[in-house]
Motif scaffolding. Structure first.
Motif, short mmCIF file in Angstrom:
data_model
loop_
_atom_site.label_atom_id
_atom_site.label_comp_id
_atom_site.label_asym_id
_atom_site.label_seq_id
_atom_site.Cartn_x
_atom_site.Cartn_y
_atom_site.Cartn_z
N ILE A 110 0.83 -1.20 0.00
CA ILE A 110 0.00 0.00 0.00
C ILE A 110 0.87 1.25 0.00
CG2 ILE A 110 -1.68 1.36 1.31
CD1 ILE A 110 -2.93 -1.20 2.29
N ILE A 134 -4.44 4.39 2.71
CA ILE A 134 -5.07 3.19 3.25
C ILE A 134 -6.45 3.00 2.63
CG2 ILE A 134 -5.82 2.00 5.34
CD1 ILE A 134 -2.75 2.39 5.00
N VAL A 151 2.86 -1.82 4.67
CA VAL A 151 3.32 -0.44 4.77
C VAL A 151 4.75 -0.40 5.32
CG1 VAL A 151 1.02 0.58 5.05
CG2 VAL A 151 2.29 -0.17 7.07
N CYS A 176 -4.61 5.04 10.65
CA CYS A 176 -4.66 4.11 9.51
C CYS A 176 -5.45 2.85 9.86
CB CYS A 176 -3.25 3.75 9.08
SG CYS A 176 -2.31 5.12 8.34
N ALA A 180 -8.52 0.67 8.04
CA ALA A 180 -8.31 -0.72 7.65
C ALA A 180 -9.21 -1.67 8.42
CB ALA A 180 -6.84 -1.09 7.86
N LEU A 187 -3.08 -4.41 8.24
CA LEU A 187 -1.86 -3.75 7.80
C LEU A 187 -0.66 -4.48 8.39
CD1 LEU A 187 -2.87 -0.01 8.36
CD2 LEU A 187 -3.17 -1.41 6.30
#
Length: 315
Positions: A110, A134, A151, A176, A180, A187
């Motif tokens: 990402i 995101i 990430v 983030c 998500a 993540l």
């Protein structure tokens, strides 16, 4: 049948990879023989995941043909660092083929720009950019069914104390994770070595990544343990796997030195795979490495043979 293919099949069978379909080669008008999709072998014990295109000398250039070839060679996962850059139509096509074959997609990238400072800074502009990234990743995950988005936490700030940078990274990751987690996406943080490939990065080690994950304290944040990078940065691979186990969601593979297939460097991958198997690891192990005999059919088949060798551990 050429010698390289014959040796590959012989070695695969000897290591417990029973041939499901009769091996055969095809060629036309004197052209070089190609491996057919009917050269299927039994699945590997773990979900080793070639990158799309890793076996293009044998499978051709088409994406779907490459996925089929990986399945026929016993792989039950693939990964694609460039998934975000593909068109929505391409993403859906890949997802459809993976679903048809019962294969899994490893973490897709990402955000991983090692040239800039981002997660370590405390500004609204940076935070908005990260959150928007995101959101884009969530859309890709929705189209493809991918479970993990990768990430990298960017470069460190030489003018700011590392503890403040860590606090900023934790805060930014929480924002983030809000995005998500609502979408069911996990993540994964990737620590990268600063000595050979990525000097100047903030996140470099498994203990550091573990501490950040524990501080963020969200089920939507985990670690991808890149064993190539961590062999360079800190070694101690199996003890670090055990110590950070609750926060590790996936692995990247590659031998060191050289970052090619297992058996080409100093990492004892057979022992590591046995350890993961005994821990009942059911996630993806992305084959994020090169091919030592690059650009040849034989070199690609040697990659598969190396994984058969390392997958032949005693249980």
């Amino acid at each position: 049948m050429n010698n390289s293919r014959r040796n590959f099949i012989k070695k695969a069978t000897a290591t417990g990879a029973a041939i499901i379909a009769a091996p055969s080669l095809i060629g036309s008008s004197g052209s070089s023989p190609q491996v057919k999709a009917t050269d299927a072998t039994a699945p590997f014990r773990l979900k080793y995941a070639p990158s799309i295109g890793m076996f293009r000398q044998n499978a051709g250039k088409e994406t779907i043909d490459n996925i089929k070839f990986c399945y026929d060679m016993g792989f039950r996962a693939i990964f694609d660092n460039g998934l975000m850059r593909r068109t929505a139509e391409e993403q859906e096509k890949i997802a459809g083929e993976l679903k048809r074959l019962g294969m899994e997609m490893g973490p897709f990238v990402i955000r991983a720009d090692s040239r800039i400072q981002d997660f370590v800074l405390n500004t609204q502009e940076i935070r908005d950019t990260l959150v928007n990234n995101i959101k884009e990743g969530v859309e890709v995950a929705r189209r493809t069914g991918a479970k993990w988005g990768l990430v990298v936490l960017g470069r460190y700030d030489m003018k700011l104390h590392m503890d403040y940078q860590t606090a900023n990274a934790i805060d930014n990751l929480r924002y983030c994770c809000d995005v998500a987690e609502a979408a069911g996406l996990i993540l994964v943080l990737e620590p990268l070595n600063p000595f050979i490939n990525h000097p100047g990065l903030f996140l470099i080690g498994i203990p550091q990544a573990y501490a950040i994950c524990r501080a963020v304290n969200r089920p939507s944040l985990k670690i991808v343990d890149d064993l190539y990078h961590q062999q360079i940065t800190e070694g101690n691979l199996i003890p670090n796997i055990d110590a950070a186990w609750s926060e590790i969601a996936a692995f990247h593979l590659g031998d060191s030195p050289g970052r090619n297939e297992p058996t080409t460097g100093e990492i004892n991958y057979k022992n590591i795979f046995k350890h993961l198997y005994n821990k009942k690891y059911d996630g993806v192990l992305c084959m994020e490495h090169g091919v030592s005999n690059r650009g040849t059919k034989e070199g690609e088949l040697r990659v598969i043979e190396a994984y058969r060798e390392c997958d032949s551990f005693e249980v």
